[in-house]
Design an enzyme around this catalytic site. Structure first.
Site, PDB file in Angstrom:
ATOM      1  N   GLU A   1       1.017  -1.208   0.119  1.00 20.26           N
ATOM      2  CA  GLU A   1      -0.062  -0.077   0.193  1.00 20.26           C
ATOM      3  C   GLU A   1       0.816   1.185  -0.060  1.00 20.26           C
ATOM      4  OE1 GLU A   1      -4.176   0.644   2.151  1.00 20.26           O
ATOM      5  OE2 GLU A   1      -2.351   0.882   3.639  1.00 20.26           O
TER       6      GLU A   1
ATOM      7  N   SER B   1      -0.195   4.608  -0.960  1.00 21.34           N
ATOM      8  CA  SER B   1      -0.714   5.973  -0.687  1.00 21.34           C
ATOM      9  C   SER B   1      -0.651   6.023   0.787  1.00 21.34           C
ATOM     10  CB  SER B   1      -2.302   5.788  -0.952  1.00 21.34           C
ATOM     11  OG  SER B   1      -2.659   7.028  -0.342  1.00 21.34           O
TER      12      SER B   1
ATOM     13  N   ASN C   1       3.611  10.587   7.294  1.00 18.12           N
ATOM     14  CA  ASN C   1       4.476   9.689   6.379  1.00 18.12           C
ATOM     15  C   ASN C   1       3.631   8.252   6.692  1.00 18.12           C
ATOM     16  OD1 ASN C   1       7.141  11.067   5.728  1.00 18.12           O
ATOM     17  ND2 ASN C   1       7.151  11.350   8.117  1.00 18.12           N
ATOM     18  N   LYS C   2       4.161   7.315   5.876  1.00 15.45           N
ATOM     19  CA  LYS C   2       3.525   5.891   6.029  1.00 15.45           C
ATOM     20  C   LYS C   2       3.783   5.353   7.068  1.00 15.45           C
ATOM     21  CE  LYS C   2       0.780   2.995   3.860  1.00 15.45           C
ATOM     22  NZ  LYS C   2      -0.715   3.276   3.523  1.00 15.45           N
ATOM     23  N   VAL C   3       5.011   5.271   7.654  1.00 12.69           N
ATOM     24  CA  VAL C   3       5.272   4.853   8.976  1.00 12.69           C
ATOM     25  C   VAL C   3       5.793   5.923   9.972  1.00 12.69           C
ATOM     26  CG1 VAL C   3       6.667   3.084  10.259  1.00 12.69           C
ATOM     27  CG2 VAL C   3       6.289   2.624   7.753  1.00 12.69           C
TER      28      VAL C   3
END
Length: 350
Positions: A150, A152, A344-346
């Protein structure tokens, strides 16, 4: 049938993958979930706990609803900082399942908190998209959500798949035959929801700066996720409340022209909802409602939502449909939902 909303963004593309990914997950996890359910029944803990942040914490709230209504298991939210900063995880966690939910399984605070809980004897149940992650290696029970990559920043298919995995776990833990049977319809229900067009709400929300999102019972965590996504992707100060709790103060904030998104539950939690919405209508609020018949809310913009489905699946279907609205709304506001600023994603905190 072609999707009614654009697939020009990763957010839209990935959201539309959720029904197939959820169906695949249920098949791949069938044996694992039966074993996990038996292990948790044999454990017979006095309570359960969840551990999560962000969208995953909304999924954790959904887990609390599932465990308390289907497993009769009191469930608390264990704040990551108790274990990661204060190192004060209670020894009463000995023998208690701690359901740690994370797409990446790499957030330092969750890892530290889960490790501290395991030192106290907690049974770590990791619900993760990455089954090779550090959180998965730390856990005694690993439940992969199988959402696939994923990209996005705004989580969509991973959130839907996490809700399905938590529902599967609760069904096997409780032995709830009705819920297990309902899960067999997951792919079809979510596909119907993915095709539902909620973009009629875009004109009402395009210029919004603040709004309320209401839910109750199974849809309250869904409202929480929707409010979070409206913040992330459209920069709207959206706040989620129970349709019962909203009368205790927050209702004061709503006046003429203010938008209210309502995600109606398909169970006993909808009691009193129509009357509450009538109060908002009298104040001139712009009501956008999913899960109720149009004749019950004649002044509202009513969005299509599966009705003749299990209430738990109905709630998951609503967030599946909502993602199409959130993506379209962000673009209507001139924003890129794939790359919201400052996120941010993480997320790495401790």
């Amino acid at each position: 049938m072609a999707a009614p909303h654009s697939t020009t963004t990763k957010m839209a593309e990935e959201a539309l993958e959720a029904p197939a990914k959820a169906s695949e997950q249920l098949a791949r996890n069938a044996g694992l979930m039966r074993e996990a359910g038996k292990r948790l029944r044999d454990l017979s803990p006095p309570f359960a706990a969840t551990l999560a942040r962000g969208s995953s914490d909304q999924a954790a709230a959904f887990a609390k609803f599932l465990l308390e209504t289907h497993v009769a298991m009191p469930t608390l939210s264990h704040a990551p900082s108790i274990g990661s900063l204060y190192r004060k995880t209670s020894p009463r966690f000995d023998g208690v399942p701690l359901i740690a939910i994370s797409q990446s399984g790499r957030s330092p605070d969750l890892l530290a908190a889960a490790a501290d809980a395991r030192r106290q004897g907690a049974v770590i149940v990791a619900v993760v998209n990455d089954a090779a992650s550090p959180l998965a290696h730390l856990a005694q029970i690993v439940i992969p959500v199988h959402a696939g990559p994923e990209t996005s920043v705004a989580a969509t298919k991973s959130f839907v798949c996490t809700l399905v995995a938590l529902t599967h776990l609760a069904a096997e833990w409780s032995g709830d035959e009705a819920l297990l049977a309902a899960l067999e319809t997951t792919g079809a229900v979510l596909e119907q929801a993915a095709q539902a067009n909620w973009t009629s709400a875009v004109p009402l929300l395009r210029d919004a700066r603040t709004m309320l999102v209401l839910g109750r019972g199974p849809t309250l965590p869904i409202a929480g996720e929707a409010a979070l996504k409206l913040k992330e992707t459209s920069g709207i100060h959206a706040e989620a409340f129970s349709s019962a709790e909203v009368a205790h103060g927050p209702m004061r904030l709503i006046g003429a022209g203010d938008p209210v998104l309502v995600l109606a539950p398909n169970d006993v939690a909808r009691e009193g909802l129509v009357e509450r919405l009538a109060e908002f209508a009298e104040r001139g609020a712009n009501l956008v409602v999913a899960g109720l018949e149009a004749e019950l809310v004649p002044t509202a913009t009513v969005l299509p939502s599966p009705r003749d489905v299990h209430p738990v699946l109905g709630a998951i279907a609503q967030i599946q449909s909502f993602y199409g609205l959130a993506e379209a709304l962000a673009r209507a506001r001139g924003l890129d939902p794939d790359h919201p600023p400052h996120l941010n994603k993480v997320t790495r905190t401790l």
